[in-house]
Write an enzyme that holds these catalytic residues in place. Structure first.
Site, PDB file in Angstrom:
ATOM      1  N   GLY A  15       0.821  -1.206   0.000  1.00  0.00           N
ATOM      2  CA  GLY A  15       0.000   0.000   0.000  1.00  0.00           C
ATOM      3  C   GLY A  15       0.851   1.249   0.000  1.00  0.00           C
ATOM      4  O   GLY A  15       0.490   2.265   0.603  1.00  0.00           O
ATOM      5  N   THR A  17       1.378   3.417  -2.167  1.00  0.00           N
ATOM      6  CA  THR A  17       0.827   4.589  -2.855  1.00  0.00           C
ATOM      7  C   THR A  17      -0.255   5.280  -2.031  1.00  0.00           C
ATOM      8  O   THR A  17      -0.827   6.280  -2.468  1.00  0.00           O
ATOM      9  CB  THR A  17       0.234   4.178  -4.223  1.00  0.00           C
ATOM     10  OG1 THR A  17      -0.818   3.223  -3.996  1.00  0.00           O
ATOM     11  CG2 THR A  17       1.301   3.558  -5.113  1.00  0.00           C
ATOM     12  N   ASP A  19      -2.325   6.919   1.548  1.00  0.00           N
ATOM     13  CA  ASP A  19      -2.198   8.102   2.395  1.00  0.00           C
ATOM     14  C   ASP A  19      -1.351   7.825   3.636  1.00  0.00           C
ATOM     15  O   ASP A  19      -0.568   8.675   4.059  1.00  0.00           O
ATOM     16  CB  ASP A  19      -3.599   8.576   2.806  1.00  0.00           C
ATOM     17  CG  ASP A  19      -3.577   9.951   3.439  1.00  0.00           C
ATOM     18  OD1 ASP A  19      -2.973  10.870   2.852  1.00  0.00           O
ATOM     19  OD2 ASP A  19      -4.147  10.110   4.531  1.00  0.00           O
ATOM     20  N   ASP A 181      -1.002   0.027  17.221  1.00  0.00           N
ATOM     21  CA  ASP A 181      -1.983   0.979  17.742  1.00  0.00           C
ATOM     22  C   ASP A 181      -1.196   2.254  17.989  1.00  0.00           C
ATOM     23  O   ASP A 181      -0.429   2.340  18.945  1.00  0.00           O
ATOM     24  CB  ASP A 181      -2.616   0.466  19.038  1.00  0.00           C
ATOM     25  CG  ASP A 181      -3.716   1.391  19.563  1.00  0.00           C
ATOM     26  OD1 ASP A 181      -3.656   2.599  19.274  1.00  0.00           O
ATOM     27  OD2 ASP A 181      -4.617   0.905  20.268  1.00  0.00           O
ATOM     28  N   HIS A 182      -1.362   3.247  17.111  1.00  0.00           N
ATOM     29  CA  HIS A 182      -0.466   4.408  17.175  1.00  0.00           C
ATOM     30  C   HIS A 182      -0.582   5.179  18.492  1.00  0.00           C
ATOM     31  O   HIS A 182       0.334   5.900  18.875  1.00  0.00           O
ATOM     32  CB  HIS A 182      -0.696   5.339  15.981  1.00  0.00           C
ATOM     33  CG  HIS A 182      -2.001   6.066  15.998  1.00  0.00           C
ATOM     34  ND1 HIS A 182      -3.151   5.554  15.428  1.00  0.00           N
ATOM     35  CD2 HIS A 182      -2.348   7.263  16.515  1.00  0.00           C
ATOM     36  CE1 HIS A 182      -4.136   6.407  15.585  1.00  0.00           C
ATOM     37  NE2 HIS A 182      -3.686   7.456  16.251  1.00  0.00           N
ATOM     38  N   HIS A 244      -7.967   1.961  21.029  1.00  0.00           N
ATOM     39  CA  HIS A 244      -7.281   3.053  21.727  1.00  0.00           C
ATOM     40  C   HIS A 244      -7.735   3.213  23.183  1.00  0.00           C
ATOM     41  O   HIS A 244      -6.918   3.302  24.104  1.00  0.00           O
ATOM     42  CB  HIS A 244      -7.502   4.383  20.998  1.00  0.00           C
ATOM     43  CG  HIS A 244      -7.115   4.368  19.563  1.00  0.00           C
ATOM     44  ND1 HIS A 244      -6.042   3.646  19.090  1.00  0.00           N
ATOM     45  CD2 HIS A 244      -7.644   4.990  18.479  1.00  0.00           C
ATOM     46  CE1 HIS A 244      -5.934   3.831  17.780  1.00  0.00           C
ATOM     47  NE2 HIS A 244      -6.902   4.629  17.390  1.00  0.00           N
TER      48      HIS A 244
END
Length: 496
Positions: A15, A17, A19, A181-182, A244
């Site tokens: 992926g 390409t 965002d 999990d950012h 989160h």
């Protein structure tokens, strides 16, 4: 953090390409390179369906990096030369043969000892197919280690999460799967453990004898934007609470681990999730509130309601807001409510944790207007500001003898904001170093879905209407009532 060795690895971005790669991954890898956390001995292979070339990918990487950093052209040129592109069909065996061939060549060129990271920055329905083909076509057969990084959502419910996990586990061991999990990469989320376990003034008080309630708020001012189609199948419960919010609850409630190792930290977090009191269908409205944003005004501009957004059903019952009361049935936390709330189109973008301590059994001082003194509060600011606030009571100036709340603030932003690593940068480096403490174990995913699925089932059978809240507010009135019936209120109601 002192890095013992500069990890040598190949990174395959599925992926490339998209965002996520542009906004997060490319700048994060560059910052690791710029700071010397990785050396010249690395390679990145971007794969996707588009018929790009190496030159097109490198141009996109340059754009992504220069949007974030001021950088010398020579350094940027050296960096992007490590990037290569491969047009890819995730269902075609030949693509995997080409990938294996390219990785073998790059590892020879850059002296990489067969260490490979496969980063899934694409639609989750392809995760199982890719993992299976990586193994069957021999791409995971290398002299070093291989690791798989997976973005959320990890499944849509417990059943789909189990199926996805079974597919991935056929190709990768649990220890080699890094579910990202950012939130766990954010500076102040990682600081929760330090605040608790490195301070004698907090850890002895971190229990039901001294804490009356804990509140976690994660609010967004934006609406669903162009993600209406995705949000219709997700909603705030699956999009935020299952991952989160429950991750922050587990960090706040966990017992001290025996040591700060991946296995020990995960073990304590899993114990918390096991101790969560299940909310059965008929009880869901007593413990959880859902809401949906209507039209309103944000920063002087009129904004539409959720049902008027693109790709959203005009009669949608999808929740854009969730507030809940969680109870943890163990010795440390019995009787202490953990309140959570998260939503879109709220008054401000903010993620913060509020720990409210119990009042003294006998207050010698009181505020003549309130008849009681202000509670002691510890606030952990996660975003957009990073820091800690501690609210104590002091004497009001003058002869009255009354008390007044005094707020002590520590701000990360005021010290080193430029050098604070992005969450993705920190997590990428952890993956390279084999440190999985800030990634989610399957047991955590399974327990979280088990808890959330019961709430979803309760809402399906509930006859209660979904309340609307004005865009720009902090959610529906029912969320305030959730705390009000316990004698609490969301903090801070106003700046102290």
């Amino acid at each position: 953090m002192k890095i013992p060795d500069q990890p040598k690895t190949s990174i395959v971005i599925f992926g490339a390409t998209g965002d996520l790669a542009k906004r997060k991954l490319f700048p994060s890898i560059f910052n690791l390179y710029r700071k010397g956390n990785i050396s010249e001995e690395f390679a990145v292979v971007g794969v996707a369906r588009r018929p790009w070339t190496n030159e097109v990918l490198r141009e996109k990487v340059c754009e992504a990096v220069t949007d974030v950093f001021d950088v010398e052209q020579d350094k940027l040129d050296r960096f992007v030369n490590h990037f290569n592109y491969l047009p890819f069909d995730v269902t075609g065996k030949e693509s995997y043969h080409e990938l294996k061939k390219q990785l073998t060549q790059l590892e020879g060129d850059y002296n990489i000892p067969g260490n490979r990271i496969f980063y899934m920055a694409m639609a989750p329905e392809f995760f199982g197919t890719i993992a299976s083909n990586l193994k069957s076509e021999g791409v995971t057969e290398a002299n070093g280690w291989t690791r798989l990084v997976i973005e959320k959502p990890f499944g849509h419910d417990l059943s789909s999460a189990k199926k996805l996990n079974e597919d991935i586990r056929e190709a990768f061991n649990e220890d080699d799967i890094y579910r990202i999990d950012h939130y766990l990469g954010k500076e102040m989320v990682q600081n929760i453990e330090v605040i608790r376990f490195a301070n004698a003034m907090f850890e002895p008080l971190w229990n039901n004898r001294y804490i009356s309630n804990i509140q976690i708020t994660s609010s967004e001012a934006l609406g669903v934007e162009d993600r209406g189609g995705y949000y219709e199948t997700s909603g705030a419960l699956r999009d935020m609470v299952q991952n989160h919010m429950l991750q922050m609850v587990s960090l706040l409630a966990m017992d001290p681990p025996i040591r700060l190792s991946t296995d020990e930290i995960r073990s304590e977090k899993i114990k918390v999730l096991r101790a969560l009191r299940m909310v059965n269908g008929e009880e869901v409205d007593n413990y959880f509130v859902r809401g949906q944003y209507g039209p309103g005004i944000i920063r002087g501009n009129e904004v539409p309601g959720y049902r008027s957004e693109k790709n959203v059903d005009p009669n949608s019952k999808t929740e854009t807001f969730v507030a809940g009361k969680l109870l943890i049935d163990n010795h440390r936390w019995a009787g202490v409510p953990f309140y959570i709330r998260t939503g879109k189109r709220m008054g401000l973008k903010s993620t913060k944790i509020v720990i409210q301590f119990k009042e003294l059994p006998l207050n010698l001082y009181f505020n003549k207007n309130q008849k009681k003194i202000h509670p002691n509060i510890l606030i952990i600011h996660i975003q957009p500001d990073e820091g800690i606030s501690l609210v104590l009571n002091g004497k009001k100036v003058g002869p009255s003898g009354e008390t007044t709340p005094v707020q002590l603030d520590y701000s990360n932003d005021g010290i080193d904001t430029v050098n604070t690593p992005e969450a993705y940068e920190r997590l990428l480096l952890d993956c390279m170093l084999g440190d999985a403490a800030n990634f989610t174990h399957w047991d955590e995913v399974e327990l979280s879905w088990t808890y959330v699925d019961e709430i979803s089932k309760g809402w399906v059978t509930s006859t209660k209407q979904i309340p609307l809240y004005d865009s720009g507010s902090m959610g529906p009135k029912e969320a305030d009532d959730l705390l009000g019936k316990d004698g609490f209120q969301w903090w801070p109601i106003k700046e102290v």
